[in-house]
Design an enzyme around this catalytic site. Structure first.
Site, mmCIF file in Angstrom:
data_model
loop_
_atom_site.group_PDB
_atom_site.id
_atom_site.type_symbol
_atom_site.label_atom_id
_atom_site.label_comp_id
_atom_site.label_asym_id
_atom_site.label_seq_id
_atom_site.Cartn_x
_atom_site.Cartn_y
_atom_site.Cartn_z
ATOM 1 N N ASN A 62 24.324 -4.692 -2.254
ATOM 2 C CA ASN A 62 23.057 -5.158 -1.674
ATOM 3 C C ASN A 62 22.908 -6.681 -1.799
ATOM 4 O O ASN A 62 23.309 -7.274 -2.802
ATOM 5 C CB ASN A 62 21.855 -4.416 -2.275
ATOM 6 C CG ASN A 62 21.779 -4.464 -3.773
ATOM 7 O OD1 ASN A 62 22.795 -4.523 -4.457
ATOM 8 N ND2 ASN A 62 20.576 -4.447 -4.310
ATOM 9 N N CYS A 73 20.811 -3.403 2.305
ATOM 10 C CA CYS A 73 21.335 -2.450 1.324
ATOM 11 C C CYS A 73 22.866 -2.456 1.304
ATOM 12 O O CYS A 73 23.520 -2.786 2.307
ATOM 13 C CB CYS A 73 20.880 -1.035 1.669
ATOM 14 S SG CYS A 73 19.116 -0.763 1.516
ATOM 15 N N GLU A 75 24.925 0.028 1.401
ATOM 16 C CA GLU A 75 25.554 0.941 2.366
ATOM 17 C C GLU A 75 25.753 0.265 3.706
ATOM 18 O O GLU A 75 26.807 0.367 4.336
ATOM 19 C CB GLU A 75 24.670 2.182 2.582
ATOM 20 C CG GLU A 75 24.452 3.044 1.376
ATOM 21 C CD GLU A 75 23.182 2.677 0.612
ATOM 22 O OE1 GLU A 75 22.924 1.472 0.384
ATOM 23 O OE2 GLU A 75 22.441 3.605 0.235
ATOM 24 N N CYS A 112 18.625 5.118 0.841
ATOM 25 C CA CYS A 112 17.256 4.986 1.352
ATOM 26 C C CYS A 112 17.191 5.520 2.791
ATOM 27 O O CYS A 112 18.219 5.811 3.419
ATOM 28 C CB CYS A 112 16.808 3.521 1.305
ATOM 29 S SG CYS A 112 17.472 2.516 2.648
ATOM 30 N N CYS A 115 19.220 3.599 5.508
ATOM 31 C CA CYS A 115 20.663 3.840 5.366
ATOM 32 C C CYS A 115 21.029 5.261 5.805
ATOM 33 O O CYS A 115 22.097 5.481 6.384
ATOM 34 C CB CYS A 115 21.108 3.568 3.934
ATOM 35 S SG CYS A 115 21.010 1.806 3.528
HETATM 36 N N1 THU Z 1 19.143 -0.528 -2.146
HETATM 37 C C1 THU Z 1 20.388 -0.304 -1.634
HETATM 38 O O1 THU Z 1 21.245 -1.189 -1.621
HETATM 39 N N2 THU Z 1 20.650 0.930 -1.150
HETATM 40 C C2 THU Z 1 19.771 1.964 -1.135
HETATM 41 O O2 THU Z 1 20.066 3.012 -0.564
HETATM 42 C C3 THU Z 1 18.500 1.838 -1.854
HETATM 43 C C4 THU Z 1 18.094 0.460 -2.186
HETATM 44 C C5 THU Z 1 18.826 -1.867 -2.632
HETATM 45 C C6 THU Z 1 17.823 -2.610 -1.781
HETATM 46 C C7 THU Z 1 17.241 -3.585 -2.781
HETATM 47 O O3 THU Z 1 18.063 -4.728 -2.836
HETATM 48 C C8 THU Z 1 17.333 -2.853 -4.107
HETATM 49 O O4 THU Z 1 18.253 -1.795 -3.920
HETATM 50 C C9 THU Z 1 16.006 -2.283 -4.605
HETATM 51 O O5 THU Z 1 15.417 -1.519 -3.617
#
Ligand code: THU
Length: 162
Positions: A62, A73, A75, A112, A115
């Site tokens: 991320n 994110c 992913e 999330c 994603c």
């Molecule tokens: N985040 C991800 O990289 N992937 C996810 O599926 C959930 C959230 C990151 C986004 C942000 O930088 C941090 O986690 C907190 O939400």
């Protein structure tokens, strides 16, 4: 009136050592990828690793921004790398891990909503299932057979055709 139910199931493993060697290696790569995160705001460092059909593993982490919605994110960083660097290559599996600098990293977290939407469209485009492997830095592991199971009743390209 009719109530419609869709089953959802996943496989739970107590420990990474119970995984088959390819899944084990992919999750380890996702764990390592957490170190590539730029997450000064959330302190929640996420790593994704994608197993490609050509044998290559692509990872992503991320990347946050002071303008919060500009962050992306792990992913979708990894998915975009595949489109850009290995166009046409199928994704067989994705492992997801995280290193929560503000708390524990001892249980699986799931992608999330945005994603999930991206993963579902990838799966549809490539007509090939993307296995999902979820685990923290320690603790139990969940394996979901394919990505679109995470997004029932998804909006997709087919909904826009006339
Ligand atoms: N985040 C991800 O990289 N992937 C996810 O599926 C959930 C959230 C990151 C986004 C942000 O930088 C941090 O986690 C907190 O939400």
């Amino acid at each position: 009136m009719e109530k419609i139910s869709r089953p959802f199931s996943y496989i739970r493993y107590d420990h990474i050592d119970s995984l088959d060697p390819k899944d084990h290696a992919l999750l380890q790569q996702a764990r390592r990828a957490t170190s590539l995160a730029y997450a000064p705001y959330s302190k929640f460092r996420v790593g994704a690793a994608l197993q490609l059909s050509n044998g290559i593993i692509v990872s992503g982490a991320n990347q946050e921004n002071a303008s919060f919605p500009a962050g992306i994110c792990a992913e979708r960083v990894a998915l975009s790398t595949v489109s850009s660097q290995y166009p046409g290559c199928k994704i067989e599996a994705m492992a997801l891990s995280y290193d929560n600098k503000a708390g524990e990293s001892d249980h699986p977290v799931s992608p999330c909503g945005i994603c999930r939407q991206s993963l579902a469209e990838w799966e549809q485009r490539q007509s090939f299932p993307i296995k999902i492997i979820l685990g923290g830095l320690t603790g139990e592991i969940y394996i979901i057979e394919f990505a679109s199971l995470l997004l029932p009743l998804a909006f997709s390209a087919g909904d826009m055709t006339v």
